[in-house]
Design a protein around this motif. Structure first.
Motif, PDB file in Angstrom:
ATOM      1  N   LYS A  66     -10.021  12.844   2.902  1.00 56.29           N
ATOM      2  CA  LYS A  66     -11.465  13.064   2.822  1.00 56.29           C
ATOM      3  C   LYS A  66     -12.226  11.818   2.383  1.00 56.29           C
ATOM      4  O   LYS A  66     -13.426  11.878   2.143  1.00 56.29           O
ATOM      5  CB  LYS A  66     -11.771  14.229   1.868  1.00 56.29           C
ATOM      6  N   TYR A  67     -11.536  10.698   2.259  1.00 49.94           N
ATOM      7  CA  TYR A  67     -12.219   9.465   1.897  1.00 49.94           C
ATOM      8  C   TYR A  67     -13.258   9.106   2.960  1.00 49.94           C
ATOM      9  O   TYR A  67     -13.040   9.300   4.152  1.00 49.94           O
ATOM     10  CB  TYR A  67     -11.231   8.305   1.783  1.00 49.94           C
ATOM     11  N   LYS A  68     -14.371   8.537   2.502  1.00 48.90           N
ATOM     12  CA  LYS A  68     -15.399   8.066   3.430  1.00 48.90           C
ATOM     13  C   LYS A  68     -15.125   6.609   3.796  1.00 48.90           C
ATOM     14  O   LYS A  68     -14.380   5.902   3.120  1.00 48.90           O
ATOM     15  CB  LYS A  68     -16.779   8.205   2.788  1.00 48.90           C
ATOM     16  N   ALA A  69     -15.759   6.164   4.878  1.00 50.05           N
ATOM     17  CA  ALA A  69     -15.570   4.794   5.362  1.00 50.05           C
ATOM     18  C   ALA A  69     -15.953   3.781   4.285  1.00 50.05           C
ATOM     19  O   ALA A  69     -16.898   4.003   3.541  1.00 50.05           O
ATOM     20  CB  ALA A  69     -16.418   4.579   6.618  1.00 50.05           C
ATOM     21  N   PRO A  70     -15.202   2.705   4.198  1.00 50.95           N
ATOM     22  CA  PRO A  70     -14.097   2.277   5.071  1.00 50.95           C
ATOM     23  C   PRO A  70     -12.722   2.738   4.606  1.00 50.95           C
ATOM     24  O   PRO A  70     -11.709   2.351   5.187  1.00 50.95           O
ATOM     25  CB  PRO A  70     -14.201   0.754   4.974  1.00 50.95           C
ATOM     26  N   PHE A  71     -12.667   3.576   3.574  1.00 48.02           N
ATOM     27  CA  PHE A  71     -11.379   3.959   2.995  1.00 48.02           C
ATOM     28  C   PHE A  71     -10.652   5.030   3.803  1.00 48.02           C
ATOM     29  O   PHE A  71      -9.472   5.277   3.580  1.00 48.02           O
ATOM     30  CB  PHE A  71     -11.580   4.433   1.549  1.00 48.02           C
ATOM     31  N   ASP A  72     -11.359   5.657   4.737  1.00 44.59           N
ATOM     32  CA  ASP A  72     -10.732   6.698   5.546  1.00 44.59           C
ATOM     33  C   ASP A  72      -9.638   6.143   6.462  1.00 44.59           C
ATOM     34  O   ASP A  72      -8.739   6.867   6.885  1.00 44.59           O
ATOM     35  CB  ASP A  72     -11.785   7.441   6.375  1.00 44.59           C
ATOM     36  N   SER A  73      -9.717   4.841   6.761  1.00 45.75           N
ATOM     37  CA  SER A  73      -8.716   4.233   7.644  1.00 45.75           C
ATOM     38  C   SER A  73      -7.886   3.162   6.923  1.00 45.75           C
ATOM     39  O   SER A  73      -7.152   2.410   7.560  1.00 45.75           O
ATOM     40  CB  SER A  73      -9.404   3.597   8.856  1.00 45.75           C
ATOM     41  N   LEU A  74      -7.996   3.114   5.609  1.00 48.59           N
ATOM     42  CA  LEU A  74      -7.308   2.086   4.829  1.00 48.59           C
ATOM     43  C   LEU A  74      -5.966   2.611   4.325  1.00 48.59           C
ATOM     44  O   LEU A  74      -5.901   3.677   3.712  1.00 48.59           O
ATOM     45  CB  LEU A  74      -8.189   1.678   3.642  1.00 48.59           C
ATOM     46  N   LYS A  75      -4.907   1.877   4.579  1.00 47.14           N
ATOM     47  CA  LYS A  75      -3.578   2.269   4.103  1.00 47.14           C
ATOM     48  C   LYS A  75      -3.237   1.437   2.870  1.00 47.14           C
ATOM     49  O   LYS A  75      -3.094   0.224   2.959  1.00 47.14           O
ATOM     50  CB  LYS A  75      -2.537   2.070   5.210  1.00 47.14           C
ATOM     51  N   PHE A  76      -3.117   2.099   1.728  1.00 47.12           N
ATOM     52  CA  PHE A  76      -2.822   1.415   0.474  1.00 47.12           C
ATOM     53  C   PHE A  76      -1.992   2.317  -0.415  1.00 47.12           C
ATOM     54  O   PHE A  76      -1.970   3.539  -0.246  1.00 47.12           O
ATOM     55  CB  PHE A  76      -4.131   1.025  -0.238  1.00 47.12           C
ATOM     56  N   ASN A  77      -1.292   1.731  -1.373  1.00 49.17           N
ATOM     57  CA  ASN A  77      -0.499   2.548  -2.296  1.00 49.17           C
ATOM     58  C   ASN A  77      -0.558   2.066  -3.748  1.00 49.17           C
ATOM     59  O   ASN A  77       0.128   2.600  -4.609  1.00 49.17           O
ATOM     60  CB  ASN A  77       0.957   2.656  -1.834  1.00 49.17           C
ATOM     61  N   LYS A  78      -1.378   1.026  -4.014  1.00 50.14           N
ATOM     62  CA  LYS A  78      -1.614   0.553  -5.376  1.00 50.14           C
ATOM     63  C   LYS A  78      -3.047   0.070  -5.472  1.00 50.14           C
ATOM     64  O   LYS A  78      -3.588  -0.501  -4.517  1.00 50.14           O
ATOM     65  CB  LYS A  78      -0.695  -0.630  -5.732  1.00 50.14           C
ATOM     66  N   VAL A  79      -3.665   0.294  -6.644  1.00 50.88           N
ATOM     67  CA  VAL A  79      -5.007  -0.238  -6.891  1.00 50.88           C
ATOM     68  C   VAL A  79      -5.036  -0.798  -8.307  1.00 50.88           C
ATOM     69  O   VAL A  79      -4.628  -0.117  -9.259  1.00 50.88           O
ATOM     70  CB  VAL A  79      -6.099   0.838  -6.729  1.00 50.88           C
ATOM     71  N   ILE A  80      -5.516  -2.022  -8.446  1.00 52.92           N
ATOM     72  CA  ILE A  80      -5.592  -2.670  -9.750  1.00 52.92           C
ATOM     73  C   ILE A  80      -7.005  -3.205  -9.955  1.00 52.92           C
ATOM     74  O   ILE A  80      -7.595  -3.796  -9.041  1.00 52.92           O
ATOM     75  CB  ILE A  80      -4.577  -3.814  -9.880  1.00 52.92           C
ATOM     76  N   ALA A  81      -7.558  -2.964 -11.143  1.00 49.51           N
ATOM     77  CA  ALA A  81      -8.879  -3.484 -11.509  1.00 49.51           C
ATOM     78  C   ALA A  81      -8.696  -4.683 -12.423  1.00 49.51           C
ATOM     79  O   ALA A  81      -7.787  -4.713 -13.269  1.00 49.51           O
ATOM     80  CB  ALA A  81      -9.699  -2.406 -12.204  1.00 49.51           C
ATOM     81  N   TYR A  82      -9.573  -5.678 -12.251  1.00 50.97           N
ATOM     82  CA  TYR A  82      -9.457  -6.932 -12.997  1.00 50.97           C
ATOM     83  C   TYR A  82     -10.782  -7.313 -13.640  1.00 50.97           C
ATOM     84  O   TYR A  82     -11.839  -7.209 -13.019  1.00 50.97           O
ATOM     85  CB  TYR A  82      -9.055  -8.075 -12.051  1.00 50.97           C
ATOM     86  N   ASP A  83     -10.709  -7.776 -14.882  1.00 49.55           N
ATOM     87  CA  ASP A  83     -11.818  -8.507 -15.503  1.00 49.55           C
ATOM     88  C   ASP A  83     -11.609  -9.973 -15.172  1.00 49.55           C
ATOM     89  O   ASP A  83     -10.494 -10.503 -15.355  1.00 49.55           O
ATOM     90  CB  ASP A  83     -11.787  -8.357 -17.031  1.00 49.55           C
ATOM     91  N   GLU A 115      -6.078   9.683 -10.016  1.00 50.52           N
ATOM     92  CA  GLU A 115      -7.366  10.295 -10.350  1.00 50.52           C
ATOM     93  C   GLU A 115      -8.466   9.236 -10.415  1.00 50.52           C
ATOM     94  O   GLU A 115      -9.585   9.444  -9.913  1.00 50.52           O
ATOM     95  CB  GLU A 115      -7.264  11.016 -11.693  1.00 50.52           C
ATOM     96  N   GLN A 116      -8.185   8.102 -11.016  1.00 46.90           N
ATOM     97  CA  GLN A 116      -9.180   7.022 -11.109  1.00 46.90           C
ATOM     98  C   GLN A 116      -9.469   6.410  -9.743  1.00 46.90           C
ATOM     99  O   GLN A 116     -10.607   6.029  -9.451  1.00 46.90           O
ATOM    100  CB  GLN A 116      -8.689   5.955 -12.084  1.00 46.90           C
ATOM    101  N   ILE A 117      -8.455   6.326  -8.892  1.00 44.21           N
ATOM    102  CA  ILE A 117      -8.656   5.836  -7.526  1.00 44.21           C
ATOM    103  C   ILE A 117      -9.627   6.737  -6.779  1.00 44.21           C
ATOM    104  O   ILE A 117     -10.589   6.277  -6.150  1.00 44.21           O
ATOM    105  CB  ILE A 117      -7.319   5.757  -6.762  1.00 44.21           C
ATOM    106  N   ASN A 118      -9.381   8.038  -6.853  1.00 45.26           N
ATOM    107  CA  ASN A 118     -10.246   9.003  -6.157  1.00 45.26           C
ATOM    108  C   ASN A 118     -11.668   8.957  -6.697  1.00 45.26           C
ATOM    109  O   ASN A 118     -12.636   9.018  -5.924  1.00 45.26           O
ATOM    110  CB  ASN A 118      -9.677  10.413  -6.292  1.00 45.26           C
ATOM    111  N   LEU A 119     -11.804   8.839  -8.018  1.00 45.44           N
ATOM    112  CA  LEU A 119     -13.124   8.768  -8.633  1.00 45.44           C
ATOM    113  C   LEU A 119     -13.870   7.522  -8.163  1.00 45.44           C
ATOM    114  O   LEU A 119     -15.050   7.598  -7.784  1.00 45.44           O
ATOM    115  CB  LEU A 119     -12.980   8.740 -10.161  1.00 45.44           C
ATOM    116  N   PHE A 120     -13.192   6.383  -8.167  1.00 44.87           N
ATOM    117  CA  PHE A 120     -13.831   5.130  -7.768  1.00 44.87           C
ATOM    118  C   PHE A 120     -14.277   5.179  -6.306  1.00 44.87           C
ATOM    119  O   PHE A 120     -15.426   4.831  -5.983  1.00 44.87           O
ATOM    120  CB  PHE A 120     -12.865   3.961  -7.983  1.00 44.87           C
ATOM    121  N   ILE A 121     -13.387   5.593  -5.420  1.00 52.57           N
ATOM    122  CA  ILE A 121     -13.734   5.663  -3.997  1.00 52.57           C
ATOM    123  C   ILE A 121     -14.882   6.632  -3.775  1.00 52.57           C
ATOM    124  O   ILE A 121     -15.780   6.377  -2.954  1.00 52.57           O
ATOM    125  CB  ILE A 121     -12.504   6.060  -3.151  1.00 52.57           C
ATOM    126  N   ASN A 122     -14.879   7.728  -4.511  1.00 54.79           N
ATOM    127  CA  ASN A 122     -15.930   8.732  -4.346  1.00 54.79           C
ATOM    128  C   ASN A 122     -17.308   8.164  -4.647  1.00 54.79           C
ATOM    129  O   ASN A 122     -18.242   8.306  -3.839  1.00 54.79           O
ATOM    130  CB  ASN A 122     -15.648   9.939  -5.251  1.00 54.79           C
TER     131      ASN A 122
END
Length: 217
Positions: A66-83, A115-122
């Motif tokens: 249910k991700y919206k563009a551009p994440f609906d077609s993005l294949k990923f399996n890790k997400v890291i946030a950086y300062d 959960e944080q990935i879904n929240l951020f993309i949303n």
């Protein structure tokens, strides 16, 4: 003559922060590692620390369709946030050389839960996150990088002071609100709304990142 030069410098600095339309698409930097800063403060994470952290992160199985563009077609399996200490004249992005290595000015890194990935993309794909003006400067302090295993495939860099983001590819929601000038020229208001800024601040609070303490004006 010195006074004249000082006056011209002030004019340049003044106009650099005037509001205008900004490019929001990240062009993966292709630079030689030799051109990066050779000596940086010990407060920054080393290349080996950043690489090892990435390698040691477990992979997620992403099944959200249910991700919206551009994440609906993005294949990923890790997400890291950086300062990081992004600067206009240099380090605008966390990863450089098409994702082969990191900026030398990364301060900290935090892995996102599913959960944080879904929240951020949303919230980053919601039209309500955008709709205000921006400044012409860009000095990002938050980068969110999506990986497929150890390969960076998508990056979003955010500057709250300048009030916009730059992403690997365009986020359609950013263009939902337009401004039409007298000559009928149309511009997208890509700047964050107040709610958009709050979402980013709360996101950073959940990860204990720098923008957690950002004060809305």
């Amino acid at each position: 003559m010195k006074l004249k030069k000082a006056y011209l410098l002030l004019l340049v600095l003044f106009f650099s922060c005037k509001q205008k339309e900004n490019s929001t698409v990240l062009d993966w930097q292709t630079v030689s590692k030799d051109t990066l800063v050779s000596e940086v403060s010990s407060k920054y994470l080393s290349e080996s620390e950043l690489q090892q952290f990435l390698i040691n992160r477990p992979s997620f199985v992403i099944t959200n369709t249910k991700y919206k563009a551009p994440f609906d077609s993005l294949k990923f399996n890790k997400v890291i946030a950086y300062d990081f200490d992004g600067m206009e004249e240099g380090d605008l992005h966390v990863v450089v050389d098409k994702g082969n290595y990191f900026s030398p000015v990364v301060l900290r890194q935090k892995e996102l839960t599913l959960e944080q990935i879904n929240l951020f993309i949303n919230f980053i794909t919601k039209p309500e996150t955008y709709g205000e003006g921006t400044k012409s400067c860009f000095q990002p302090h938050l980068g969110v990088v999506f990986y497929q295993n150890e390969k960076a495939i998508f990056e979003i860099d955010i500057c709250l002071d300048c009030n916009y983001l730059i992403a690997t590819t365009e986020i359609p929601a950013m263009n939902h609100k337009k401004m039409i000038l007298n000559d009928i020229t149309e511009y997208s208001l890509i700047g964050f709304s107040k709610q958009g800024k709050r979402n980013i601040i709360n996101f950073c609070k959940s990860l204990d990142l720098d923008y957690a303490s950002y004060v809305l004006k």
